[in-house]
Scaffold this motif. Structure first.
Motif, PDB file in Angstrom:
ATOM      1  N   UNK A   9       0.794  -1.137  -0.054  1.00 50.49           N
ATOM      2  CA  UNK A   9       0.033   0.168   0.070  1.00 50.49           C
ATOM      3  C   UNK A   9       0.911   1.369  -0.138  1.00 50.49           C
ATOM      4  N   UNK A  10       0.369   2.356  -0.369  1.00 53.86           N
ATOM      5  CA  UNK A  10       1.294   3.594  -0.535  1.00 53.86           C
ATOM      6  C   UNK A  10       0.369   4.497   0.130  1.00 53.86           C
ATOM      7  N   UNK A  11       0.968   5.502   1.302  1.00 57.18           N
ATOM      8  CA  UNK A  11       0.412   6.441   1.991  1.00 57.18           C
ATOM      9  C   UNK A  11       0.745   7.535   1.717  1.00 57.18           C
ATOM     10  N   UNK A  12       0.039   8.508   1.589  1.00 59.88           N
ATOM     11  CA  UNK A  12       0.363   9.956   1.172  1.00 59.88           C
ATOM     12  C   UNK A  12       0.013  10.922   2.358  1.00 59.88           C
ATOM     13  N   UNK A  13       0.910  11.529   3.043  1.00 60.22           N
ATOM     14  CA  UNK A  13       0.642  12.348   4.151  1.00 60.22           C
ATOM     15  C   UNK A  13       1.731  13.416   4.522  1.00 60.22           C
ATOM     16  N   UNK A  14       1.420  14.229   5.201  1.00 56.11           N
ATOM     17  CA  UNK A  14       2.546  15.387   5.534  1.00 56.11           C
ATOM     18  C   UNK A  14       2.366  15.650   6.908  1.00 56.11           C
ATOM     19  N   UNK A  15       3.399  15.367   7.742  1.00 57.68           N
ATOM     20  CA  UNK A  15       4.278  14.512   7.913  1.00 57.68           C
ATOM     21  C   UNK A  15       4.098  13.058   7.553  1.00 57.68           C
TER      22      UNK A  15
ATOM     23  N   UNK B 107       7.308  12.201  -1.969  1.00 59.35           N
ATOM     24  CA  UNK B 107       6.740  12.332  -0.631  1.00 59.35           C
ATOM     25  C   UNK B 107       5.713  11.113  -0.371  1.00 59.35           C
ATOM     26  N   UNK B 108       5.689   9.957  -1.018  1.00 61.11           N
ATOM     27  CA  UNK B 108       4.764   8.729  -0.803  1.00 61.11           C
ATOM     28  C   UNK B 108       5.489   7.849   0.069  1.00 61.11           C
ATOM     29  N   UNK B 109       5.016   6.987   0.709  1.00 58.64           N
ATOM     30  CA  UNK B 109       5.764   5.859   1.513  1.00 58.64           C
ATOM     31  C   UNK B 109       4.995   4.767   0.961  1.00 58.64           C
ATOM     32  N   UNK B 110       5.807   3.594   0.816  1.00 54.32           N
ATOM     33  CA  UNK B 110       5.438   2.433   0.446  1.00 54.32           C
ATOM     34  C   UNK B 110       5.412   1.336   1.479  1.00 54.32           C
ATOM     35  N   UNK B 111       4.366   0.829   1.793  1.00 51.77           N
ATOM     36  CA  UNK B 111       4.540  -0.338   2.870  1.00 51.77           C
ATOM     37  C   UNK B 111       4.183  -1.533   2.317  1.00 51.77           C
TER      38      UNK B 111
END
Length: 460
Positions: free
Chosen positions: A270-276, A302-306
């Motif tokens: 899954x890919x999460x979009x968030x700041x921070x 700026x995305x995080x893949x988990x």
């Protein structure tokens, strides 16, 4: 003899009048002038196909608008140049060895060419301005060793990302207009940055971009109102510390529903979009199973893949998975399903034979039950049954105390024959066992008949 003298005179006159013209033609009429107290040479628009020779004491050279497709080497006297312009020369390749000649170069302009690759040698320690605009670069050349570099122009190229380690720390101006950026990440190591141009890029205004915008606004590099998009709806104030946060939003980067076999391997991402960046974890049927899992930060987005990897799937691994992102009191998740495939029946295996026998036995028992039910309902084929007539009667129970012929042992004469006593006793027993009116009437009739028979026998 006289003819030889005339020929020598003619050659002298020709050289006197035409030699300067030939020399100027050889030099392609390059102009010499002074710019900022520096002797300069302008060889622009002369249809040159190779770098021209330098005039004495020249420190700045312009070879713009020529047809130099490739430069492998520069003349040795180019090492004293401090400024070199090679813009609009249809240049396709500039060799590493050619740039290695310079020792004092401060400005290099190779804009408006067809360069796709450039390797900058380490000897350009004095370079302060580098113009690479209007080329075909798809990645940023390595400039991290250029400690004196202050301005770099990479506008109008084909860049899709910027690797921070390619830029020197002392940059003050970065121009990245009209490229192919969709996401940008902060560059906190550029402490001296004063100007940043990212206009005319197809930026996606999501939470990942807002991390970059927040950093740029703190340095007063540009205003977010100049961006070609609106502020994302996920932008909000954190209820914990009041800072501006964005998201989280979770999207799937792999199949959301899969059918697998035992002992197979499977990976869900899954890919999460968030700041921070948010807190991420995986759940299986509501239980947290994300201990020891690593996260992957996608470069310049700026995305995080988990990802969650199951190497050997067992029955306990089947079920509903959920990727959860948590940020400032708000959770967002994406659901995944892992199901087991149907087991094929293979007769040459023990499990297949057992399943086959079970199905055959169930089918046989079902067929027998169906046939039996049909036979019982139809009475069988070739068999006849007597038609039975059923008489419906109403049976009423008669109380003993209302019977007209109640049997009482006290009324029976005692002292008679033993046979008579036994008959009387049996009669009373029969009366006690009678439960219905029909039976009692029959017993009463029998008793009366026996009494009449006894009377006749005694009279005889």
């Amino acid at each position: 003899m006289r003819e030889d003298v005339l020929l020598l005179r003619f050659l002298a006159i020709f050289l006197f009048f035409f030699y300067p013209i030939l020399c100027s033609t050889a030099l392609k009429t390059c102009k010499s002038f002074w710019v900022s107290n520096r002797p300069s040479q302008d060889c622009s628009s002369l249809s040159l196909q190779e770098p021209p020779p330098l005039l004495p004491n020249v420190l700045s050279l312009s070879v713009s608008n020529n047809s130099i497709f490739r430069i492998s080497n520069f003349p040795p006297d180019y090492r004293r140049l401090q400024s070199l312009r090679l813009d609009q020369c249809q240049l396709e390749k500039l060799e590493f060895e050619a740039l290695a000649v310079f020792e004092q170069l401060k400005e290099l302009d190779v804009s408006r060419n067809s360069l796709t690759k450039l390797i900058i040698p380490r000897n350009l320690v004095s370079l302060r301005v580098l113009n690479l605009a209007f080329n075909s670069f798809s990645y940023v050349p390595d400039m991290s060793h250029l400690e004196s570099l202050r301005l770099v122009d990479l506008s109008h190229n084909r860049l899709i990302s910027v690797r921070p380690r390619m830029l020197p720390f002392n940059l003050e101006v970065v121009r990245l207009a009209a490229n192919r950026f969709t996401h940008l990440s902060p560059w906190p190591f550029l402490h001296k940055l004063q100007e940043l141009d990212v206009t005319f890029n197809d930026l996606e205004c999501d939470c990942s971009l807002w991390h970059f915008v927040t950093w740029a606004e703190k340095l007063a590099l540009f205003d977010s109102t100049m961006l070609p998009c609106r502020r994302p709806s996920e932008l909000r104030k954190s209820p914990i510390d009041g800072t501006t946060v964005c998201g989280p939003t979770v999207v799937s980067s792999s199949a959301e529903s899969v059918v697998v076999s035992l002992e197979d391997s499977h990976t869900m991402c899954c890919t999460a979009l968030a700041t921070p960046p948010p807190q991420l974890f995986w759940q299986l049927n509501g239980k947290n199973i994300s201990n020891g899992l690593s996260q992957k930060h996608l470069s310049d987005s700026g995305k995080v893949e988990f990802c969650l990897e199951i190497r050997k799937i067992q029955l306990k691994d089947m079920g509903k998975y959920r990727c959860v992102a948590s940020l400032a009191g708000l959770n967002s998740s994406k659901e995944f399903h892992v199901e087991r495939d149907k087991i094929p029946i293979v007769l040459n295996s023990a499990e297949g034979m057992i399943i086959y026998c079970q199905i055959t036995l169930c089918a046989f028992i079902g067929s027998c039950c169906f046939i039996s039910c049909c036979v019982l309902r139809s009475g069988g084929r070739g068999k006849t049954r007597p038609n039975r007539e059923f008489i419906h009667t109403k049976v009423m129970e008669i109380p003993r105390d209302s019977c007209e012929y109640c049997c009482d042992m006290d009324d029976v004469e005692v002292g008679g024959d033993d046979e008579d006593d036994g008959v009387a006793s049996r009669e009373c027993d029969d009366w006690g066992d009678a439960e219905t009116a029909a039976v009692r009437q029959y017993l009463q009739w029998r008793a009366m008949h026996q009494d009449q028979h006894k009377c006749k026998f005694k009279g005889v």
